[in-house]
Write a protein that holds these residues in place. Structure first.
Motif, PDB file in Angstrom:
ATOM      1  N   PHE A   4      50.571 -67.909 -56.138  1.00 13.63           N
ATOM      2  CA  PHE A   4      50.294 -66.492 -55.918  1.00 13.63           C
ATOM      3  C   PHE A   4      51.295 -65.692 -56.745  1.00 13.63           C
ATOM      4  N   ASP A   5      50.812 -65.034 -57.794  1.00  6.01           N
ATOM      5  CA  ASP A   5      51.653 -64.144 -58.595  1.00  6.01           C
ATOM      6  C   ASP A   5      51.606 -62.767 -57.953  1.00  6.01           C
ATOM      7  N   THR A   6      52.697 -62.390 -57.295  1.00  4.35           N
ATOM      8  CA  THR A   6      52.691 -61.160 -56.506  1.00  4.35           C
ATOM      9  C   THR A   6      52.934 -59.897 -57.320  1.00  4.35           C
ATOM     10  N   ARG A 247      53.093 -68.687 -51.085  1.00  6.42           N
ATOM     11  CA  ARG A 247      51.711 -68.235 -50.911  1.00  6.42           C
ATOM     12  C   ARG A 247      51.490 -67.744 -49.482  1.00  6.42           C
ATOM     13  N   GLU A 248      51.960 -68.520 -48.516  1.00  9.37           N
ATOM     14  CA  GLU A 248      51.835 -68.116 -47.110  1.00  9.37           C
ATOM     15  C   GLU A 248      52.540 -66.786 -46.869  1.00  9.37           C
ATOM     16  N   ASN A 249      53.732 -66.637 -47.447  1.00  6.78           N
ATOM     17  CA  ASN A 249      54.487 -65.391 -47.279  1.00  6.78           C
ATOM     18  C   ASN A 249      53.749 -64.208 -47.892  1.00  6.78           C
ATOM     19  N   ALA A 250      53.171 -64.420 -49.078  1.00  7.76           N
ATOM     20  CA  ALA A 250      52.450 -63.338 -49.753  1.00  7.76           C
ATOM     21  C   ALA A 250      51.236 -62.902 -48.939  1.00  7.76           C
ATOM     22  N   HIS A 251      50.535 -63.865 -48.358  1.00  5.83           N
ATOM     23  CA  HIS A 251      49.390 -63.504 -47.526  1.00  5.83           C
ATOM     24  C   HIS A 251      49.834 -62.741 -46.271  1.00  5.83           C
ATOM     25  N   ARG A 252      50.990 -63.093 -45.754  1.00  9.06           N
ATOM     26  CA  ARG A 252      51.484 -62.385 -44.572  1.00  9.06           C
ATOM     27  C   ARG A 252      51.840 -60.940 -44.921  1.00  9.06           C
ATOM     28  N   LEU A 253      52.498 -60.741 -46.065  1.00  8.72           N
ATOM     29  CA  LEU A 253      52.895 -59.390 -46.478  1.00  8.72           C
ATOM     30  C   LEU A 253      51.687 -58.574 -46.921  1.00  8.72           C
ATOM     31  N   PHE A 254      50.916 -59.134 -47.840  1.00  5.30           N
ATOM     32  CA  PHE A 254      49.726 -58.444 -48.357  1.00  5.30           C
ATOM     33  C   PHE A 254      48.533 -58.875 -47.508  1.00  5.30           C
ATOM     34  N   TRP A 255      48.487 -58.365 -46.306  1.00  2.00           N
ATOM     35  CA  TRP A 255      47.577 -58.899 -45.284  1.00  2.00           C
ATOM     36  C   TRP A 255      46.099 -58.692 -45.631  1.00  2.00           C
ATOM     37  N   LYS A 256      45.801 -57.797 -46.593  1.00  2.00           N
ATOM     38  CA  LYS A 256      44.410 -57.579 -46.979  1.00  2.00           C
ATOM     39  C   LYS A 256      43.898 -58.638 -47.969  1.00  2.00           C
ATOM     40  N   VAL A 257      44.801 -59.431 -48.525  1.00  4.25           N
ATOM     41  CA  VAL A 257      44.385 -60.463 -49.470  1.00  4.25           C
ATOM     42  C   VAL A 257      43.699 -61.598 -48.703  1.00  4.25           C
ATOM     43  N   LYS A 258      42.548 -62.001 -49.184  1.00  2.57           N
ATOM     44  CA  LYS A 258      41.812 -63.077 -48.518  1.00  2.57           C
ATOM     45  C   LYS A 258      42.480 -64.423 -48.800  1.00  2.57           C
ATOM     46  N   PRO A 259      42.687 -65.249 -47.770  1.00  2.00           N
ATOM     47  CA  PRO A 259      43.307 -66.564 -47.954  1.00  2.00           C
ATOM     48  C   PRO A 259      42.499 -67.435 -48.913  1.00  2.00           C
TER      49      PRO A 259
END
Length: 259
Positions: A4-6, A247-259
């Motif tokens: 995940f490139d944030t 990746r897990e952290n990015a999904h937690r922060l950017f909660w609108k991103v689909k897993p």
């Protein structure tokens, strides 16, 4: 392995001729999630347009400190409208830049604080730019308590251990980019090893700050794997574990991103 490139500025003119190829190369390296931060309203619209056209690519909307001098009151209303788009996952890139000083510092601070308050209204995290302005950035984060409300990330972290400690205490995530791979960045690698596993992110800041051994060349999201390799080595873990955790952290922060 999925990465995940944030933070990648795919709307930058340097990608004008080969954006599809850049995204394809990223996917070939396992980079299937990317966030494109804006620097003003025009680039916010461009970032959204790219995100709409590509699965796994998302946008952030914001006014960069180098654009703060031209910010207008009506821009915040437009930004709030854009923030409602399904593919907008953050407010950013916002912050302070006392290296270029493109706008008076008081103006930069006002623009940053207005955008933090906007982020809190719309419920999205912030992406923070900080260059030679650490004390004032931290003061605004502390004043607004954004890290413990909607959350946020210190993009391209390149500060000292005391700043790291304070940003973590304020609830912020810490993201590392190409500089962590540079030969003389031993101190930065040591800090990467100290970030709690659930607050760690990685990025490219494309097209800037290309990691070693591509330093000085145009950067692109595919090279976030080199950042992951270096951070993983510094932390004494496998690159697979680093990729999964960030990746897990990015999904937690950017909660609108689909897993």
């Amino acid at each position: 392995m999925r990465l995940f490139d944030t933070h990648c500025h795919l709307m930058d003119g340097q990608f004008g001729d080969d954006l599809d190829s850049v995204i394809a190369r990223a996917r070939a390296e396992g980079v299937d999630r990317m966030v494109i931060p804006a620097v003003d309203l025009a680039t916010a619209r461009a970032a959204i347009h790219i995100a709409e056209a590509h699965e796994g690519v998302y946008a952030a909307v914001g006014i960069h400190p180098e654009s703060a001098a031209s910010a207008r009151i009506e821009d915040y209303d437009e930004m709030e409208r854009l923030a409602g788009h399904e593919k907008v996952v953050a407010i950013g890139e916002i912050g302070l830049d006392y290296y270029w000083d493109s706008a008076p510092r008081s103006v930069q601070q006002e623009v940053m604080e207005r955008q933090i308050e906007l982020a809190k209204r719309v419920g999205l995290p912030i992406i923070v730019h900080n260059r030679e302005s650490t004390e004032d950035v931290i003061a605004l984060l502390a004043k607004t308590q954004v890290g413990t409300s909607v959350g946020g990330v210190m993009h391209c972290f390149n500060e000292r251990e005391e700043a790291l400690r304070r940003c973590l205490e304020l609830g912020m995530y810490i993201s590392f980019a190409g500089p962590v791979t540079f030969k003389k960045s031993d101190d930065l690698r040591a800090l990467a090893a100290k970030v709690p596993s659930d607050r760690l992110l990685i990025e490219t800041d494309s097209p800037y700050l290309s990691p070693h051994p591509f330093r000085g060349k145009r950067n692109e999201p595919a090279r976030v794997k080199l950042v992951a390799d270096t951070v993983a080595y510094a932390r004494g873990e496998s690159v697979q574990a680093c990729a999964e955790q960030t990746r897990e952290n990015a999904h937690r922060l950017f909660w609108k991103v689909k897993p």
